[in-house]
Scaffold this motif. Structure first.
Motif, PDB file in Angstrom:
ATOM      1  N   TYR A  35       3.379  48.532  -7.810  1.00  0.00           N
ATOM      2  CA  TYR A  35       3.022  49.224  -6.567  1.00  0.00           C
ATOM      3  C   TYR A  35       4.067  49.001  -5.471  1.00  0.00           C
ATOM      4  O   TYR A  35       4.096  49.712  -4.465  1.00  0.00           O
ATOM      5  N   LYS A  56      -1.770  50.798  -5.782  1.00  0.00           N
ATOM      6  CA  LYS A  56      -1.843  51.235  -7.179  1.00  0.00           C
ATOM      7  C   LYS A  56      -1.395  52.675  -7.400  1.00  0.00           C
ATOM      8  O   LYS A  56      -1.706  53.263  -8.443  1.00  0.00           O
ATOM      9  N   TYR A  57      -0.647  53.258  -6.482  1.00  0.00           N
ATOM     10  CA  TYR A  57      -0.396  54.688  -6.581  1.00  0.00           C
ATOM     11  C   TYR A  57       0.972  55.075  -7.127  1.00  0.00           C
ATOM     12  O   TYR A  57       1.290  56.249  -7.234  1.00  0.00           O
ATOM     13  N   SER A  76       1.828  55.122 -10.003  1.00  0.00           N
ATOM     14  CA  SER A  76       1.607  55.868 -11.246  1.00  0.00           C
ATOM     15  C   SER A  76       1.520  57.372 -11.031  1.00  0.00           C
ATOM     16  O   SER A  76       1.408  58.129 -11.995  1.00  0.00           O
ATOM     17  N   ASP A 116      -1.534  50.464 -12.633  1.00  0.00           N
ATOM     18  CA  ASP A 116      -2.421  50.389 -11.476  1.00  0.00           C
ATOM     19  C   ASP A 116      -3.086  49.014 -11.456  1.00  0.00           C
ATOM     20  O   ASP A 116      -4.302  48.883 -11.364  1.00  0.00           O
ATOM     21  N   ASP A 117      -2.274  48.014 -11.558  1.00  0.00           N
ATOM     22  CA  ASP A 117      -2.762  46.637 -11.662  1.00  0.00           C
ATOM     23  C   ASP A 117      -1.679  45.713 -11.118  1.00  0.00           C
ATOM     24  O   ASP A 117      -0.564  45.689 -11.629  1.00  0.00           O
ATOM     25  N   ASP A 121      -0.582  53.689 -16.949  1.00  0.00           N
ATOM     26  CA  ASP A 121      -1.182  54.595 -15.968  1.00  0.00           C
ATOM     27  C   ASP A 121      -0.162  55.672 -15.625  1.00  0.00           C
ATOM     28  O   ASP A 121       0.992  55.367 -15.284  1.00  0.00           O
ATOM     29  N   ASN A 143      -6.614  40.332  -7.191  1.00  0.00           N
ATOM     30  CA  ASN A 143      -7.393  41.541  -6.929  1.00  0.00           C
ATOM     31  C   ASN A 143      -7.770  41.552  -5.458  1.00  0.00           C
ATOM     32  O   ASN A 143      -7.416  40.637  -4.699  1.00  0.00           O
ATOM     33  N   SER A 202       5.299  43.532  -8.955  1.00  0.00           N
ATOM     34  CA  SER A 202       4.246  44.504  -9.260  1.00  0.00           C
ATOM     35  C   SER A 202       4.759  45.912  -9.013  1.00  0.00           C
ATOM     36  O   SER A 202       5.524  46.150  -8.072  1.00  0.00           O
TER      37      SER A 202
END
Length: 710
Positions: free
Chosen positions: A197, A138-139, A141, A148-149, A65, A316, A195
């Protein structure tokens, strides 16, 4: 035909999304080595990142991403490779073999529209310059080719090159620093996966205080040089909070270091980036502001996330409770440790009232609803955990949490993973609990009341008071006096004032007046709508309380309802600034300007000061307050209007919305309409684009109305 094409396009996009997801499942990204250099002039990032990954199944492409980036070099195992890009992703095409390791190196340029923010840099005050990130799910990127995962966990190391006169802080342990001329490079390393993020960095003028936890973890507490006197009230109890949570959770802090960095105009209260919490500098407080608005709850909340969110991460958004509900609950438990069980129970009482009101209005939500509100995820989430502790017992709950964290550390989790861990150690079937607390949309207020009554004598007394007031023929003030005199609970007294202020006897009011408890005194001020002439002397002493909320409220009410004493009230509060938004000072300036005969020779100076607070060098809440006062006083000049135009593009959405709403109001007035139109040539095109569109729309609407009435 158009509809058919639309369906085909949607199917193609969905298929591409599924293929991408399937491709990523066949790749395990292991490490990332990041090197970036922020450009403050062009507000962009020049960077390079090298990923090491293992292919789990053969495939012919891999993607990252990457939002609206430019790529100058893409290498796979040191060789140029074919790639394509769009506004969202970078896709690398190569036949990748199963069980083989690869290195993907990317040189890129990013000019982020979100997730990375440059503040200052055009202002004359260099101490006001900052850069900081906010990934939020998720930002990341937007400034780094990443994922974004939340399910892709990588061990990230990051190096940042910047002006040596600034401090750079990022995830992980600072390994070394290199200086070359006017530039310095900071090298940070993580030792465990996370992660993307949760990647973060901040740049600004900072000093730091370093303390060690009982377990030997360095705690780095950053602050602005000008705020050295505020370090203690801002970071009060930080060591105790860390030591308590590590013991309470039962699992050692999972990272090498813990840093806390205040930044200006932050989008939220705080963000739990791995090892590196960034928080709003509105929580940098002096010893008086500490009484009203302090960092303790945010401090504990973001630290708890280092376990719940960072160590174990939701698969999620269906499992978001595992982040926010847990962090909220552990922050409340920390406050119980610091301030006592009564404080804790009444906090839960207040949130139960709020959740019940929300349910009764038809807005109740299930905790497993991925689109639920913050109120649900945070407060109902905390209540769900409190109810679970009550159901299985504290020690069993602790064992279950430890089991859950150790079994799933550095992995992604579901709600079932947590419930299974509790069931394993407790031997309790939690299906009914899950149905009521997690799946039900209605807040179970009767169950909450039962828990509160069995946990708190003061809350039990409050419920008894409510019942007695509703059924007894005795005078309300007599009943309230009886309960007031029996209790030593500050929280119970605050709630008696909040709910029954109009029934308080003179005896209770005198007790409050003579009290040194600022919280009880503040509760009375907030519950008093109007200060009558006969009560004005009673409230004058509140102007010197150790509370900026109390001072602001009582000053305004005394000034409004007792005009003959206005000069006296202004003299008593002349030098008080208040919070970081200058709440007391701005109110004082507005009142001083409006008070006839008060320092007439200084009124222009006071107006100039108030007008200066709309400038972009100020915190957004300071600006918002100043805009409101100046609008009410009809004193918005051209510089204020320029500041307002800038505010309509501000990254903090609440402030941007406020500014845009104010523009809508101003367009209703011809003098402001003309003044706004005159600014077009004085501002950059992108700065004025929103205002221009609104003015055009407004004038077209007016034109249509004129034609209609003709």
């Amino acid at each position: 035909m158009i509809f058919f094409r639309y369906i085909i396009l949607c199917c193609f996009c969905l298929q591409a999304f599924i293929i991408y997801g399937q491709q990523q499942d066949k790749v395990d990204f292991l490490t990332a080595r990041i090197s970036i250099e922020p450009d403050t002039i062009n507000k962009k990032i020049e960077g390079n990142i090298t990923y090491a990954f293992k292919v789990l199944e053969s495939l012919d492409s891999v993607f990252l991403d990457a939002k609206t980036m430019q790529f100058s070099n893409v290498l796979l195992n040191g060789k140029k490779v074919k790639f394509t890009k769009n506004d969202r992703t970078l896709t690398v095409f190569k036949k990748l073999k199963k069980n083989k390791n690869y290195k993907l190196s990317i040189t890129y340029t990013a000019k982020p529209k979100q997730a990375l923010y440059f503040f200052g840099w055009t202002d004359s005050d260099n101490d006001n310059n900052q850069i900081w990130t906010q990934g939020q799910g998720k930002y990341t990127s937007h400034w780094l080719p990443s994922f974004d995962d939340m399910n892709e966990k990588v061990e990230f190391d990051i190096s940042i090159t910047f002006n040596k006169n600034y401090e750079v802080i990022a995830n992980g342990k600072l390994k070394k620093v290199k200086v070359s001329n006017n530039l310095k490079t900071w090298y940070f390393a993580m030792d465990k996966p996370m992660s993307s993020y949760l990647l973060a960095f901040a740049i600004g003028k900072y000093h730091k205080k370093v303390v060690q936890s009982n377990s030997g973890v360095p705690l780095e507490l950053y602050y602005y040089p000008k705020d050295s006197i505020n370090v203690e009230p801002t970071y009060r109890y930080s060591s105790q909070i860390f030591n308590f949570l590590e013991k309470e959770i039962g699992v050692s802090y999972p990272w090498q270091v813990y840093k806390q960095i205040p930044v200006r105009d932050f989008l939220y209260a705080g963000m739990e980036n791995t090892t590196t919490t960034i928080f709003s500098d509105t929580y940098v407080v002096d010893s008086v502001a500490y009484n009203d608005k302090n960092y303790i709850n945010i401090n504990a909340h973001e630290l708890a996330h280092q376990w719940f969110g960072d160590l174990v991460t939701e698969k999620n958004s269906n499992h978001h409770w595992l982040h926010e509900g847990f962090a909220t609950y552990y922050a409340y438990v920390t406050e119980k440790e610091l301030f006592g069980e009564d404080y804790f129970n009444w906090k839960l009482f207040d949130t139960a009232q709020q959740l019940d009101k929300n349910s009764r209005s038809g807005n109740g939500e299930a905790l497993l609803n991925p689109r639920a509100s913050s109120l649900t995820f945070y407060e109902k989430g905390a209540w769900a955990l409190h109810a679970l502790v009550y159901k299985v017992g504290k020690e069993t709950f602790r064992k279950g949490v430890k089991n859950y964290l150790e079994k799933h550390k550095y992995k992604n989790v579901t709600v079932s993973d947590f419930l299974n861990s509790i069931e394993e150690v407790s031997g309790t079937n939690l299906s009914s609990y899950k149905k009521i607390w997690l799946e039900g949309s209605v807040f179970p207020i009767e169950e909450a009341k039962r828990i509160l009554k069995e946990s708190s004598l003061s809350i039990t007394s409050f419920y008894k008071l409510q019942r007695e007031l509703s059924v007894s023929k005795e005078n309300n003030s007599v009943i309230i006096d009886r309960y007031w005199n029996k209790t030593t609970s500050t929280e119970l007294k605050k709630h008696i004032i909040k709910f029954y202020s109009k029934s308080l006897s003179k005896v209770i009011k005198e007790d409050i007046l003579n009290s040194n408890d600022f919280a009880i005194r503040q509760a009375l001020v907030l519950a008093t709508d109007k200060i009558s002439l006969e009560n004005k002397d009673f409230f004058i002493s509140f102007l010197t309380d150790k509370s900026y909320i109390t001072i602001e409220n009582v000053l305004y009410k005394l000034w409004i309802y007792n005009p003959e004493m206005r000069v006296n009230y202004l003299d008593k509060t002349k030098g008080i600034i208040g919070f970081s938004n200058k709440n007391v000072r701005q109110l004082w300036l507005a009142l001083a300007i409006m008070t006839k005969g008060y320092e007439e020779e200084n009124k222009q100076k006071y107006l100039n000061e108030l007008q200066s607070y709309t400038s972009s060098i100020n915190y957004f809440e300071t600006r918002q307050l100043a805009f409101s006062y100046l609008y009410d006083l009809f004193y918005l000049d051209k510089e204020n209007l320029k500041d307002l135009v800038h505010a309509t593009n501000h990254p903090v959405w609440q402030f941007k919305k406020f500014a845009r709403n104010m523009v809508d109001k101003l367009l209703q007035e011809d003098n402001y309409l003309d003044s706004l139109k005159e600014l077009e040539g004085q501002l950059k095109k992108e700065e004025f684009s929103y205002i221009k569109s609104v003015i055009t729309s407004y004038e077209k609407s007016n034109e249509s109305r004129t034609k209609f009435f003709k």
